[in-house]
Scaffold this active site. Structure first.
Site, mmCIF file in Angstrom:
data_model
loop_
_atom_site.group_PDB
_atom_site.id
_atom_site.type_symbol
_atom_site.label_atom_id
_atom_site.label_comp_id
_atom_site.label_asym_id
_atom_site.label_seq_id
_atom_site.Cartn_x
_atom_site.Cartn_y
_atom_site.Cartn_z
ATOM 1 N N LYS A 73 -9.167 1.802 42.057
ATOM 2 C CA LYS A 73 -8.119 2.764 41.307
ATOM 3 C C LYS A 73 -8.474 4.034 41.082
ATOM 4 O O LYS A 73 -9.958 4.101 40.899
ATOM 5 C CB LYS A 73 -7.843 1.891 39.909
ATOM 6 C CG LYS A 73 -6.724 2.394 39.009
ATOM 7 C CD LYS A 73 -6.388 1.631 38.033
ATOM 8 C CE LYS A 73 -5.357 1.915 37.006
ATOM 9 N NZ LYS A 73 -4.983 1.205 35.852
ATOM 10 N N SER A 148 -0.169 -0.597 35.241
ATOM 11 C CA SER A 148 -0.719 0.705 35.986
ATOM 12 C C SER A 148 -1.428 0.639 37.090
ATOM 13 O O SER A 148 -1.330 1.544 37.889
ATOM 14 C CB SER A 148 -1.304 1.782 34.871
ATOM 15 O OG SER A 148 -2.534 1.148 34.578
ATOM 16 N N SER A 172 -2.424 -4.111 32.716
ATOM 17 C CA SER A 172 -2.547 -3.395 33.928
ATOM 18 C C SER A 172 -3.315 -3.775 35.170
ATOM 19 O O SER A 172 -2.791 -3.488 36.234
ATOM 20 C CB SER A 172 -3.045 -1.900 33.731
ATOM 21 O OG SER A 172 -1.926 -0.983 33.107
#
Ligand code: GLN
Length: 484
Positions: A73, A148, A172
């Protein structure tokens, strides 16, 4: 593809059925072909990945992840490439160091293939709040992958890596895992070092893996877990081998089903049915189902959406165009104007909304009414779980009340977006480990994955993973792949 699972890819390289360079090249060409329609990646690090792959093939780099392509990420600092948090604020930021998790992955021989898209600063549940545009769900590209960590989930679900890393502040990792048909693990707060993770809400943030299977998630956790002197909140507790007993069913497993969740509105009936079927599967495996009560979980969303913005408003104060981040090129008459213009230009709407809510809730006169009360709720939610875990080993629920929704469907309705997190936020609030695993599909022209969530006691990842693996062994949902 050789990465049907992470373990399969790792073993194929170890036994020289395929070289790391071959697998990395194959993955890069699939990214070139498929990612234009997914936008899972913010940045693909092809040349660097290939040079690491060559080191693996020549024997100068080894370890439990030797040669496998892993996506991370884009809120994890890397000394290579950019670290943008999908924000205009950090669009050109190059971190001077590697996050501990990045260091551990590379020390284990992983080939970091790219940085994945996210909701700006990890605020969101759909990956639509990215300054660089949304990510699509590989099961249906008109839909969101969740968020997310939607880029990390879509990268894996689209077979653009063998496993990936996300961060989970309120769901997330688990929610996008659920929406993309993957296993997603949020470890106990303190299990994995947060050093080098760009902070959103420091008392809730935790890094964790996505994998196709429970064993893949366990292997990733083996590599990234452990104490780190650079993160004062990381726990100095031994890390067991999470793969060691993973295939051994837990005798007398007690599964807690939450009383208050039965009457909850907003849960998609197909998801409810899949979760009920999963409970039956556990019963057929000999697990005992016990009812537990989490009465204060009803206030979880309200408490989370005070605590997380409060911490975010403080953490994001550093992005002022001077210490960090985008600086306005407009003329300014003083430093305050420089700060405010830079921040107005650099942050997107959702980030601004959180900063304003957090600043308001922390201001004198409101602090006791909002922040202090939310912290009290936090203590009550934690106490509810302590009580529940006296009666059961794991708590079972849906991961998300909804399957993947259409891109754009909720982008104008922040409250509807926040409600996606009803089942996931309490895990972070109580600092517990949680896992989401596939437990079915919706019916319809394009079936969409459904996720089952299990929560465990603090540092109970080994038990949680084994409980999840019991279900996985009895079902074949984890073998399904989207056609792309
Ligand atoms: N959806 C939640 C939020 O918007 C959780 C985000 C996260 O876990 N990073 O805050």
């Amino acid at each position: 593809m050789h990465h049907e699972t992470l373990l399969a890819a790792r073993d194929a390289i170890a036994s020289k059925k395929i070289s790391s360079v071959e697998l990395t090249t194959e993955t890069l060409s699939r990214i070139a072909q498929v990612d234009p329609s997914l936008h899972a990646y913010n940045e693909v690090l092809g040349d660097r990945a290939l040079s690491i792959a060559r080191e693996v093939d020549s024997g100068s780099r080894s370890g439990p992840l030797a040669g496998v392509p892993i996506a991370i990420k884009d809120n994890l600092c890397t000394s290579f490439g950019r670290t943008t948090c999908s924000s205009k604020m950090l669009a050109n930021f190059r971190a001077p160091y590697d996050a501990t998790v990045v260091k551990k992955l590379e020390a284990a021989g992983a080939v970091i293939i790219g940085k994945t898209n996210l909701d700006e600063f990890a605020m969101g549940s759909s990956t639509e709040n990215s300054a660089f545009g949304p990510t699509a769900n590989p099961w249906d590209v008109s839909r969101v992958p969740g968020g997310s960590s939607g880029g990390s989930a879509a990268a894996l679900a689209g077979s653009l890596c063998a496993a990936s890393i996300g961060s989970d502040t309120g769901g997330s990792i688990r929610q996008p895992a659920s929406l993309c048909g993957l296993v997603g693990l949020k470890p106990t707060y303190g299990r994995v070092s947060r050093y080098g993770l760009v902070a959103f809400a420091s008392s809730l943030d935790q890094i964790g893996p996505f994998g196709w299977t429970v064993s893949d998630a366990a292997l990733m956790l083996n590599v990234i877990a452990g104490h780190d002197p650079k993160d004062s909140t990381s726990a100095n507790i031994d890390v067991p081998d999470y793969l060691a007993d993973i295939d051994n069913p837990i005798k007398g497993l007690k599964i807690g089903v939450v009383k208050e969740y039965q009457s909850m509105g907003g849960l998609d009936p197909e998801i409810k049915a899949s979760v009920e079927a999963a409970i039956k599967t556990y019963q057929s495996l000999g697990a005992e189902i016990v009812e537990v009560s989490l009465p204060n979980s009803a206030y979880g969303i309200a408490a989370y959406y005070v605590i997380a913005p409060c911490e975010a408003s403080s953490n994001l104060a550093r992005y002022d165009g001077v210490h960090y981040g985008h600086r306005t090129s407009e003329p300014v008459s003083d430093i305050i104007e420089l700060f405010s213009k830079s921040r107005a230009e650099g942050f997107g709407d959702e980030v601004k909304r959180r900063i304003m809510i957090g600043t308001y809730a922390l201001s004198s006169g409101y602090y006791d009414a909002y922040y202090v009360r939310a912290q009290k709720i936090r203590a009550l939610i934690k106490a509810d779980f302590d009580k529940a875990f006296e009666k059961c080993d794991v708590v079972l629920s849906p991961t998300s009340p909804l399957s993947a929704f259409k891109i754009g469907e909720k982008s104008d309705d922040p409250l509807a977006m926040y409600l996606c997190d009803v089942f996931t936020v309490t895990c972070n609030i109580a600092a517990l480990p949680g896992i989401s695993l596939p437990c079915g599909f919706t019916t319809g022209a394009k079936p969409l994955p459904i996720g089952l969530q299990l929560l465990g006691p603090a540092f109970g990842e080994a038990k949680l993973l084994r409980a999840a693996r019991m279900y996985e062994q009895a079902t074949d949902w984890h073998t399904k792949r989207p056609t792309m």
